[in-house]
Design a protein around this motif. Structure first.
Motif: not given
Ligand code: KG4
Ligand code: ZN
Length: 358
Positions: A111, A115, A137, A164, A166-167, A179-181, A184, A280, A282, A284-285, A311, A313
């Protein structure tokens, strides 16, 4: 060549058709996120049940959207780990059943490497070798990529993954999941220099640690905030968050981004490369992207991000990487299973040419 990609490592069920490893003909993503939100995190049992229910429809839709026929598909590539065990098994079993019934070759993929490959779906050629940062995450890792079958792990998180953190910080602030979006969004209106947080040092300078800063935020909230945002009417957008909450979000985010930049650029220096590929959730931030571009430019490192929608999955990155490795002779057999072992991050272990089943 058309490749069907299947991705079910976490809460998404995704299927995609990619032509020649680059051209996305379809990329269907169905998320079970809303069913997890009330629990403040992913519930594995809910994720795998939803995947079981939706995988056929999602794949069918991806095939129709791409205007291809099943018989024209030359490879089925599927995420085989790391991820949630039950979720991975849904995708793998489904991929194996199509592979066996139609005689289409099968390939199980890592996986995190998918990414990294997402950056290659941008239509640009990225020259090898390069340093790659995966921030999601579940993982935060730095790799040295000589090719997609020669990937070395340079460092990874020793505790929480970046996403994690951020969440968890969002949860501490009384906000929703993921929490990430939300962080942000709030951080845009906060002062990133207001509170001095820091990320813990690690023995290997290319490793990461985010649990310390998460705890620091928790103590800060307990000590200095009278009313965090627990009574927020809209937890999912952070609407009505006060100035202090915005400053905490901005200061936390800035510190985490600084650590990611520092370590990634150090890895480029150590490996003597001026190319850095980031992928990955994050990544996308927007602030992260902005700061990375600015810092890397100063030392003439070129940074590559996937488009924002790739960014998170998705199966297009799985189909793309599958094509690349298939061309190099990689195949999986029907004994393919979920691989949660850390070793999977060091390289694809099967290399059996022209031997598809058994
Ligand atoms: O890559 P992903 O979709 O799944 C995994 O493989 O884990 O990542 C999900 C993670 C979550 O923790 C989410 O809070 C974070 O990516 N995320 C962000 C943003 N968008 C998603 N973190 C910071 N800023 C963002 N805009
Ligand atoms: Zn992921």
């Amino acid at each position: 060549m058309y490749v069907l990609g299947i991705e079910t490592s976490c809460d998404e069920t995704s299927a995609a058709i990619v032509k020649d490893g680059r051209e996305i003909l379809s990329n269907e993503v169905s998320s079970s996120l809303k069913f997890h939100q009330r629990y403040g995190g992913i519930v594995p049992e809910i994720a795998s049940r939803m995947q079981l229910e939706t995988i056929t429809a999602v794949t069918d839709s991806a095939i129709k959207e791409a205007w291809v026929k099943l018989k024209d598909i030359g490879l089925i590539s599927v995420t085989s780990g790391p991820g949630l065990l039950g979720s991975l098994l849904v995708g793998i079993s489904f991929a194996k059943s199509i592979s066996l019934s139609l005689g289409i070759p099968l390939l199980g993929l890592n996986h995190l490497y998918s990414h990294i490959y997402a950056g290659f779906l941008n239509g640009i050629d990225i020259q090898l070798p390069f340093v790659a940062l995966v921030v999601s995450g579940g993982h935060t890792s730095l790799f040295y990529v000589e090719d997609f079958d020669q990937i070395k792990l340079l460092g990874s998180t020793q505790d929480d993954a970046c996403g994690e953190a951020f969440d968890k910080v969002a949860k501490i602030l009384g906000l929703g999941y993921p929490g990430g979006p939300i962080i942000e969004q709030l951080a845009r209106k906060g002062n990133p220099r207001k509170i001095k947080f820091s990320c813990s040092n690690t023995k290997n300078p290319l490793d990461f640690s985010f649990s310390g800063i998460k705890t620091a935020v928790l103590y800060y909230v307990r000590r200095f905030t009278s009313s965090p945002v627990r009574q927020l009417k809209n937890r999912q957008t952070g609407k009505q968050a006060n100035r202090q909450t915005k400053d905490i979000a901005a200061s936390f985010q800035e510190t985490v981004i600084e650590a990611l930049i520092k370590k990634s650029l150090l890895a480029c220096k150590i490996k003597k490369t001026n190319r850095l590929v980031i992928g990955g959730g994050v990544s996308a931030n927007s602030k992260l992207r902005e700061n990375f571009y600015a810092s890397a430019k100063k030392i003439k490192v070129k940074v590559y991000f996937p488009p924002k929608e790739l960014c998170l999955d998705n199966a297009a990155m799985v189909a793309g990487l599958g094509h690349r490795l298939f061309k190099k002779g990689y195949r999986s057999n029907l004994d393919l299973s979920a691989d949660l072992n850390e070793a999977i991050t060091y390289g694809i272990r099967r290399r059996r040419r022209h031997k598809l089943f058994g």
